[in-house]
Design an enzyme around this catalytic site. Structure first.
Site, short mmCIF file in Angstrom:
data_model
loop_
_atom_site.label_atom_id
_atom_site.label_comp_id
_atom_site.label_asym_id
_atom_site.label_seq_id
_atom_site.Cartn_x
_atom_site.Cartn_y
_atom_site.Cartn_z
N ASP A 169 0.87 -1.17 0.00
CA ASP A 169 0.00 0.00 0.00
C ASP A 169 0.91 1.23 0.00
O ASP A 169 1.95 1.23 0.66
CB ASP A 169 -0.93 0.00 1.22
CG ASP A 169 -2.14 0.88 0.99
OD1 ASP A 169 -2.62 0.98 -0.16
OD2 ASP A 169 -2.63 1.51 1.96
N ASP A 189 2.78 11.79 -10.32
CA ASP A 189 4.13 11.95 -10.85
C ASP A 189 4.43 13.36 -11.40
O ASP A 189 5.54 13.86 -11.22
CB ASP A 189 4.41 10.91 -11.95
CG ASP A 189 4.77 9.55 -11.37
OD1 ASP A 189 4.98 9.47 -10.13
OD2 ASP A 189 4.85 8.59 -12.13
P1 IMP Z 1 -1.26 1.94 -4.47
O1 IMP Z 1 -1.33 1.60 -3.02
O2 IMP Z 1 -0.03 1.42 -5.14
O3 IMP Z 1 -2.52 1.59 -5.21
O4 IMP Z 1 -1.15 3.54 -4.56
C1 IMP Z 1 -2.15 4.39 -4.04
C2 IMP Z 1 -2.19 5.70 -4.83
O5 IMP Z 1 -0.97 6.41 -4.62
C3 IMP Z 1 -2.32 5.54 -6.34
O6 IMP Z 1 -3.63 5.50 -6.75
C4 IMP Z 1 -1.63 6.78 -6.86
O7 IMP Z 1 -2.55 7.85 -6.88
C5 IMP Z 1 -0.59 7.08 -5.82
N1 IMP Z 1 0.73 6.58 -6.21
C6 IMP Z 1 1.30 5.42 -5.79
N2 IMP Z 1 2.52 5.28 -6.33
C7 IMP Z 1 2.71 6.37 -7.11
C8 IMP Z 1 3.81 6.79 -7.94
O8 IMP Z 1 4.83 6.13 -8.08
N3 IMP Z 1 3.63 7.98 -8.57
C9 IMP Z 1 2.52 8.74 -8.45
N4 IMP Z 1 1.47 8.38 -7.71
C10 IMP Z 1 1.57 7.21 -7.02
#
Ligand code: IMP
Length: 195
Positions: free
Chosen positions: A69, A154
């Site tokens: 997460d 990003d």
């Molecule tokens: P998850 O837990 O990997 O689904 O990430 C949760 C949210 O964080 C995603 O929906 C993105 O909006 C944001 N996020 C996670 N990793 C990145 C990244 O490497 N770049 C930009 N946004 C990120």
């Protein structure tokens, strides 16, 4: 070869982890084990959510597994959006552009624009023991979007190490220093060196 389940169906994340663990572990996705459930993610911390997903798979499929997460933690917002990063603009859906707009809006008058991305990986081993791994990248939120690559936040997250936004750095350079890459490196160190 040992099998390990990654509680995701995100193709990009699977490819990334298989590139690192692929020779020592057969990394299976949720689809690979026939899990099509909507796994609950209702905790109020990244650790809680990662553990919740990993425990769900361990309990239902009796296998070693891990889940991740990620949150964006902004100093001037007291660590928000944090666990709500994916649904910052609207609680019921993921809208990247609206999320980014809200972030820029909230920081309009902020003197301190520092922020960090944090990824937590929860791993439950074959004996049922729980392990947590963390990856952090420090940076700041720019005042406007810069760059075209990547996804999510990003275009507005500039890392301290490069001075560029993740969207300007390009995927390869980003993946060398990213929060997720760092958490994955900790997990793989543990799996490959010790276990
Ligand atoms: P998850 O837990 O990997 O689904 O990430 C949760 C949210 O964080 C995603 O929906 C993105 O909006 C944001 N996020 C996670 N990793 C990145 C990244 O490497 N770049 C930009 N946004 C990120």
């Amino acid at each position: 070869m040992k099998e390990i389940v990654f509680a995701t169906n995100n193709a990009h994340k699977l490819a990334e982890i298989r590139a690192i663990l692929g020779t020592a572990f057969n990394v299976l996705s949720l689809a690979d084990i026939g899990c099509h459930d909507d796994i609950p993610e209702t905790a109020d911390t990244l650790e809680g959510n990662a553990l919740q997903k990993a425990r769900y798979v361990a309990e239902h499929y009796h296998t070693a597994c891990f889940a991740d997460d990620t949150g964006l933690e902004v100093t001037a917002l007291g660590g928000a959006p944090g666990v709500h990063t994916a649904r910052y603009a609207y609680p019921d859906r993921q809208d990247t552009e609206a999320n980014t707009d809200r972030l820029l809006q909230e920081l309009q008058h902020a003197a301190d624009r520092s922020a960090r991305f944090r990824t937590v990986i929860a791993y439950i081993d074959a004996a049922g023991k729980e392990h947590l791994f963390e990856g952090i990248v420090h940076g700041h939120i720019t005042t406007q979007r810069q760059g075209t690559e990547g996804f999510g936040y990003d275009p507005v997250f500039a890392s301290d190490e490069s001075g560029l936004t993740f969207a300007q750095m390009g995927v390869q350079a980003k993946n060398r220093i990213s929060h997720r890459a760092r958490a994955v490196a900790r997990l793989s160190e543990y799996l490959l060196i010790d276990h």
